[in-house]
Every structure is written in C-alpha cells, then in structure tokens.
Design a protein around this motif. Structure first.
Motif, PDB file in Angstrom:
ATOM      1  N   ALA A 148       0.525  -0.985  -0.130  1.00 27.96           N
ATOM      2  CA  ALA A 148      -0.020   0.004   0.504  1.00 27.96           C
ATOM      3  C   ALA A 148       0.879   1.361   0.085  1.00 27.96           C
ATOM      4  O   ALA A 148      -0.017   2.302  -0.937  1.00 27.96           O
ATOM      5  N   SER A 149       2.026   1.293   0.657  1.00 26.43           N
ATOM      6  CA  SER A 149       3.240   2.621   1.278  1.00 26.43           C
ATOM      7  C   SER A 149       3.911   2.743  -0.825  1.00 26.43           C
ATOM      8  O   SER A 149       4.056   3.853  -1.039  1.00 26.43           O
ATOM      9  N   ASP A 150       3.326   1.706  -1.277  1.00 22.52           N
ATOM     10  CA  ASP A 150       3.776   1.938  -2.818  1.00 22.52           C
ATOM     11  C   ASP A 150       3.098   2.195  -4.001  1.00 22.52           C
ATOM     12  O   ASP A 150       3.201   2.174  -4.933  1.00 22.52           O
ATOM     13  N   PHE A 151       1.683   1.829  -3.668  1.00 16.90           N
ATOM     14  CA  PHE A 151       0.699   1.989  -3.795  1.00 16.90           C
ATOM     15  C   PHE A 151      -0.644   3.498  -4.742  1.00 16.90           C
ATOM     16  O   PHE A 151      -1.080   3.623  -5.964  1.00 16.90           O
ATOM     17  N   PHE A 152       0.165   3.872  -3.467  1.00 16.55           N
ATOM     18  CA  PHE A 152      -0.932   5.295  -4.067  1.00 16.55           C
ATOM     19  C   PHE A 152       0.130   6.376  -4.141  1.00 16.55           C
ATOM     20  O   PHE A 152       1.070   6.885  -3.427  1.00 16.55           O
ATOM     21  N   VAL A 153       0.490   6.941  -5.216  1.00 17.08           N
ATOM     22  CA  VAL A 153       1.518   7.275  -6.064  1.00 17.08           C
ATOM     23  C   VAL A 153       1.338   8.603  -6.127  1.00 17.08           C
ATOM     24  O   VAL A 153       1.671  10.010  -5.248  1.00 17.08           O
ATOM     25  N   ASP A 154      -0.377   9.340  -5.980  1.00 14.23           N
ATOM     26  CA  ASP A 154      -1.027  10.575  -6.590  1.00 14.23           C
ATOM     27  C   ASP A 154      -2.055  10.957  -6.952  1.00 14.23           C
ATOM     28  O   ASP A 154      -2.502  10.238  -6.351  1.00 14.23           O
ATOM     29  N   LEU A 155      -2.272  12.464  -6.883  1.00 20.64           N
ATOM     30  CA  LEU A 155      -3.901  13.014  -7.400  1.00 20.64           C
ATOM     31  C   LEU A 155      -4.031  11.403  -8.191  1.00 20.64           C
ATOM     32  O   LEU A 155      -3.768  12.036  -8.930  1.00 20.64           O
ATOM     33  N   MET A 156      -4.776  10.608  -8.342  1.00 18.76           N
ATOM     34  CA  MET A 156      -6.303   9.836  -9.415  1.00 18.76           C
ATOM     35  C   MET A 156      -4.987   9.002  -9.650  1.00 18.76           C
ATOM     36  O   MET A 156      -4.769   8.024 -10.873  1.00 18.76           O
ATOM     37  N   THR A 157      -3.978   9.073  -9.496  1.00 13.28           N
ATOM     38  CA  THR A 157      -2.639   7.747 -10.108  1.00 13.28           C
ATOM     39  C   THR A 157      -1.528   6.907  -8.456  1.00 13.28           C
ATOM     40  O   THR A 157      -1.746   7.154  -7.964  1.00 13.28           O
ATOM     41  N   THR A 158      -2.227   5.391  -9.194  1.00 13.00           N
ATOM     42  CA  THR A 158      -1.379   4.102  -8.767  1.00 13.00           C
ATOM     43  C   THR A 158      -0.598   4.134  -9.564  1.00 13.00           C
ATOM     44  O   THR A 158      -0.032   4.200 -10.320  1.00 13.00           O
ATOM     45  N   ALA A 159       0.025   2.904  -8.882  1.00 11.88           N
ATOM     46  CA  ALA A 159       1.228   2.093  -9.169  1.00 11.88           C
ATOM     47  C   ALA A 159       0.688   1.188 -10.743  1.00 11.88           C
ATOM     48  O   ALA A 159       1.389   0.623 -10.862  1.00 11.88           O
ATOM     49  N   LEU A 160      -0.528   0.778 -10.605  1.00 15.52           N
ATOM     50  CA  LEU A 160      -0.533   0.116 -11.127  1.00 15.52           C
ATOM     51  C   LEU A 160      -0.554   0.415 -12.894  1.00 15.52           C
ATOM     52  O   LEU A 160      -0.499   1.513 -13.173  1.00 15.52           O
ATOM     53  N   LYS A 161      -0.237  -0.260 -13.952  1.00 21.07           N
ATOM     54  CA  LYS A 161       0.435  -0.392 -15.159  1.00 21.07           C
ATOM     55  C   LYS A 161      -1.505  -0.548 -15.911  1.00 21.07           C
ATOM     56  O   LYS A 161      -2.039  -1.428 -15.757  1.00 21.07           O
ATOM     57  N   SER A 162      -1.320   0.463 -17.034  1.00 21.99           N
ATOM     58  CA  SER A 162      -2.083   0.550 -17.574  1.00 21.99           C
ATOM     59  C   SER A 162      -3.115  -1.371 -18.184  1.00 21.99           C
ATOM     60  O   SER A 162      -4.097  -1.326 -18.733  1.00 21.99           O
ATOM     61  N   ASN A 163      -1.449  -1.907 -18.504  1.00 18.61           N
ATOM     62  CA  ASN A 163      -2.186  -2.918 -18.776  1.00 18.61           C
ATOM     63  C   ASN A 163      -2.363  -4.594 -18.038  1.00 18.61           C
ATOM     64  O   ASN A 163      -2.408  -5.825 -17.666  1.00 18.61           O
ATOM     65  N   GLU A 164      -2.494  -3.803 -16.249  1.00 13.65           N
ATOM     66  CA  GLU A 164      -2.861  -4.602 -15.590  1.00 13.65           C
ATOM     67  C   GLU A 164      -3.707  -4.810 -14.872  1.00 13.65           C
ATOM     68  O   GLU A 164      -4.698  -3.253 -14.507  1.00 13.65           O
ATOM     69  N   LEU A 165      -4.293  -5.747 -14.077  1.00 13.25           N
ATOM     70  CA  LEU A 165      -5.419  -5.632 -13.093  1.00 13.25           C
ATOM     71  C   LEU A 165      -5.062  -6.109 -12.177  1.00 13.25           C
ATOM     72  O   LEU A 165      -4.570  -7.033 -11.531  1.00 13.25           O
ATOM     73  N   LEU A 166      -6.366  -5.174 -11.120  1.00 12.71           N
ATOM     74  CA  LEU A 166      -5.878  -5.504  -9.656  1.00 12.71           C
ATOM     75  C   LEU A 166      -7.034  -6.570  -9.282  1.00 12.71           C
ATOM     76  O   LEU A 166      -7.780  -6.814  -9.433  1.00 12.71           O
ATOM     77  N   VAL A 167      -6.054  -8.029  -8.516  1.00  9.52           N
ATOM     78  CA  VAL A 167      -6.724  -9.189  -8.258  1.00  9.52           C
ATOM     79  C   VAL A 167      -7.328  -9.149  -7.206  1.00  9.52           C
ATOM     80  O   VAL A 167      -8.901  -9.281  -6.802  1.00  9.52           O
ATOM     81  N   ASP A 168      -6.594  -8.751  -6.031  1.00  9.24           N
ATOM     82  CA  ASP A 168      -7.107  -8.339  -4.736  1.00  9.24           C
ATOM     83  C   ASP A 168      -6.399  -8.083  -3.172  1.00  9.24           C
ATOM     84  O   ASP A 168      -5.272  -7.716  -4.324  1.00  9.24           O
ATOM     85  N   VAL A 169      -6.396  -7.810  -2.534  1.00 12.87           N
ATOM     86  CA  VAL A 169      -6.137  -6.827  -1.555  1.00 12.87           C
ATOM     87  C   VAL A 169      -6.165  -7.744   0.183  1.00 12.87           C
ATOM     88  O   VAL A 169      -6.730  -8.663  -0.173  1.00 12.87           O
ATOM     89  N   ARG A 170      -4.474  -7.724  -0.314  1.00 15.44           N
ATOM     90  CA  ARG A 170      -4.455  -8.703   1.253  1.00 15.44           C
ATOM     91  C   ARG A 170      -3.918  -7.866   2.660  1.00 15.44           C
ATOM     92  O   ARG A 170      -3.243  -6.884   2.447  1.00 15.44           O
ATOM     93  N   ILE A 171      -4.920  -8.166   3.065  1.00 18.60           N
ATOM     94  CA  ILE A 171      -4.131  -7.559   5.199  1.00 18.60           C
ATOM     95  C   ILE A 171      -4.108  -8.065   5.969  1.00 18.60           C
ATOM     96  O   ILE A 171      -4.843  -9.177   6.308  1.00 18.60           O
ATOM     97  N   PRO A 172      -2.728  -8.139   6.085  1.00 14.14           N
ATOM     98  CA  PRO A 172      -2.155  -9.038   7.261  1.00 14.14           C
ATOM     99  C   PRO A 172      -3.116  -8.584   8.800  1.00 14.14           C
ATOM    100  O   PRO A 172      -3.670  -8.318   8.832  1.00 14.14           O
ATOM    101  N   ALA A 173      -3.475 -10.285   9.620  1.00  9.94           N
ATOM    102  CA  ALA A 173      -4.038 -10.577  10.702  1.00  9.94           C
ATOM    103  C   ALA A 173      -3.171  -9.400  11.606  1.00  9.94           C
ATOM    104  O   ALA A 173      -2.103  -9.226  11.974  1.00  9.94           O
TER     105      ALA A 173
END
Ligand SMILES: Cc1cc2nc3c(=O)[nH]c(=O)nc-3n(C[C@H](O)[C@H](O)[C@H](O)COP(=O)(O)OP(=O)(O)OC[C@H]3O[C@@H](n4cnc5c(N)ncnc54)[C@H](O)[C@@H]3O)c2cc1C
Length: 287
Positions: A148-173
């Motif tokens: 998560a610390s690398d994912f949210f980059v800027d205003l309406m901008t994430t680390a996802l590339k345009s050809n990537e699908l976000l599949v799931d989010v994993r939150i540690p116990a």
C-alpha cells in the motif's frame, strides 16, 4: 449526459480480462462503474474499450485465514460492511466501508474500483496504509504484489500499469494486543472524506505502545502516513495527554489541499482533531 462511443467486452475470467487489456492500448476496466461512468459522461475519461469484470466470480469474495484476510477486487463496499469476519478482525475497514457514500453507492462500488481510481478523498486508502495491506495485480505475462505504501502515488494515480488488473487486496492479521479504528469528517453532500484517519496501535503487556501506524486520506493529493505522530506514540503509555500531543503533529510536512469544500488550513486542523479521535478509538479496542 451520454458517454462517447466505446467497445464493451464482458470478461468471464481473469486471464480473458488481462488478455483484452493487453491487446487494446486504450482499454479500461469497468467494475462498479460509479467513478468511471460519470468521468466518461463528463469526457474526463474516453477509453476506447471497457472490460467488464462483473461476471468474474472469483474476484468477488472475502477469504479470512490465520494470517490475514484477502478481499477480491470486485467485492462491494456493502459486502465488506456486512462481513462478520471483517467486522471482528478489521473493524477499521468495516467502518470505512459502512461510511462510504449511500446504500446505492455501497451496493455497486467495489474495493478494487475505489483504490484503482485513487480519489484523494476516498476512504479505503487510509485504512490500507495503516493496516499494511498488499495489492495483487496481474497482467498477461505475470503477476506482482504492491505494498500500500507504494501503491498510492499521487492524485488519481496508482502504481498499477494500464495493462494490469487488480485482483485482490491482502491485509495481514493484526498482532495480539492491537486495536484499529477509522474515523471520518465527511463532505456533507457526497459523504467523501474531507479528512479520514485510520489508526492502528499495538500495546505491550505493560500497556506501552510497541507499534503505531496512522493513515490519512482527504487531506492531500493522495493518502499519507502520519509518521511524526507514529514516532511520538512509540514507547509511551497512551493516555489522553500523550495522544493529544502526538496528534498535534499529524499534519506536519503535509501539503494539504485547498478547494471549494475546505481550505488547506482547515484540513490541516481537521487532520489533528481526527487523528486524536482515531488513536483514542483504536486504544479502546486493544484486546
Ligand atoms: C455519490 C457518490 C458518493 C460516493 N461517496 C464515496 C465515499 O464517501 N467514500 C469513498 O471512498 N468513495 C465514494 N464514492 C466512490 C465509490 O466508492 C466508487 O465505487 C469507487 O470510487 C469506484 O468503484 P467502482 O467499483 O465503481 O469502480 P469503476 O468506476 O468501475 O472504476 C474506477 C476506476 O478504477 C479502474 N478499475 C476498477 N476496477 C479495477 C481493477 N480490478 N483493476 C484495475 N483497474 C480497475 C477503472 O478502470 C476506473 O479507472 C462515491 C461515489 C458516488 C457516485
């Protein structure tokens, strides 16, 4: 308003969806449609192809195990708010989902759509930062995990590339003797966060703060950790005076937004007030 013309592709599997994303340079994912469709009607987004992932069942589920919780990208805010597993294990996330928009938005909007869209006032980013979440993304040639610390980059901008699908989010116990809470000061019309704060604290057996993480949304172009406040809590017994003093530093170094809803000064003040409330609520939940 009517959106511009686009090709519509209803994918039935993850690999089919990433195949279309890989082949069409100007393709975008359609999840709940609550952000992308208004953007298309306003001509703020004009994708040539929309890849609907609503029929991919494996993207719409919550799996809780001993080490953490995995939430599929198409899981709606309503499903997250209604999940007993999430309420018991991750009350901060449960509360964030419950506070999103109204019932109609919660029934259609998805966690994947929300975090891929990265609206600066969205609720989940604060929670995912504070809880140390990881995002799992896939493209035709492979997959990767993004903290998560690398994912949210800027205003309406994430680390996802345009050809990537976000599949799931994993939150540690959460570690034993931890508590987490999310509080928000909503913009009264949309219910988006003018400021939202998630605090997660771990106390040792003497009641001293061994770990603190605080995520803040709504204040800046993208969600931030309140690192000065986190440092000020460590090694202390978290009484009201310590919490107030630490929370007073929460906006330090933050370049707060200023718009028609609130000035930068007002947001910075809200950050300190809501941070104190979030820490108090998290401490009260330590078990
Ligand atoms: C009236 C209203 C009030 C709202 N209030 C709040 C609020 O209080 N708090 C809050 O946080 N949000 C709020 N929202 C936003 C809401 O949560 C949306 O559901 C969310 O922002 C987008 O989710 P979606 O599933 O509708 O995504 P979509 O609109 O379908 O997609 C959004 C973007 O993400 C991309 N995308 C979607 N899924 C994926 C994926 N799996 N992989 C890669 N890219 C993907 C799309 O291509 C698009 O660019 C509100 C929205 C409305 C309309």
């Amino acid at each position: 308003m009517i959106p511009p013309r686009f090709e519509y592709h209803a994918a039935t599997s993850v690999m089919e969806a990433v195949g279309v994303l890989g082949q069409h340079k100007d393709a975008k994912i359609l999840a709940g449609g609550h952000s992308i469709l208004p953007a298309m009607k306003l001509r703020l987004a004009q994708p040539a192809t929309l890849v609907d992932i609503g029929r991919i069942k494996e993207l719409s589920r919550i799996i809780a195990d001993a080490n953490g919780t995995t939430i599929g990208a198409m899981t709606t805010h309503a499903m997250i708010a209604a999940s007993n597993d999430i309420r018991q294990r991750l009350p901060a996330l449960s509360k964030a989902a419950e506070l999103i928009g109204d019932q109609q938005v919660r029934n259609r909007g998805t966690i994947g759509g929300s975090i891929a869209h990265a609206d600066p006032a969205a609720d989940y980013p604060a929670v995912l930062l504070a809880l140390g979440a990881e995002m799992h993304a896939i493209q035709i040639t492979g997959s990767r995990t993004i903290r998560a610390s690398d994912f949210f980059v800027d205003l309406m901008t994430t680390a996802l590339k345009s050809n990537e699908l976000l599949v799931d989010v994993r939150i540690p116990a959460l570690a034993p003797r931890s508590g987490s809470a999310y509080v928000k000061f909503p913009q009264p019309a949309s219910r988006f966060a003018l400021v939202g704060v998630c605090a997660c604290v771990t106390l040792d057996d003497k009641g001293v703060c061994a770990k603190a993480s605080i995520g803040i949304t709504g204040a800046c172009a993208s969600a931030r950790r309140a690192t000065a406040t986190e440092s000020a809590l460590l090694g202390k017994k978290l009484d009201a005076a310590i919490i107030q003093a630490a929370a007073a530093q929460a906006a330090s170094g933050m370049d707060c937004l200023s718009d028609i809803h609130a000035s930068a000064e007002y947001r910075a003040h809200l950050v300190t007030v809501m941070t104190a409330r979030a820490i108090q609520a998290a401490v009260a939940r330590v078990m």
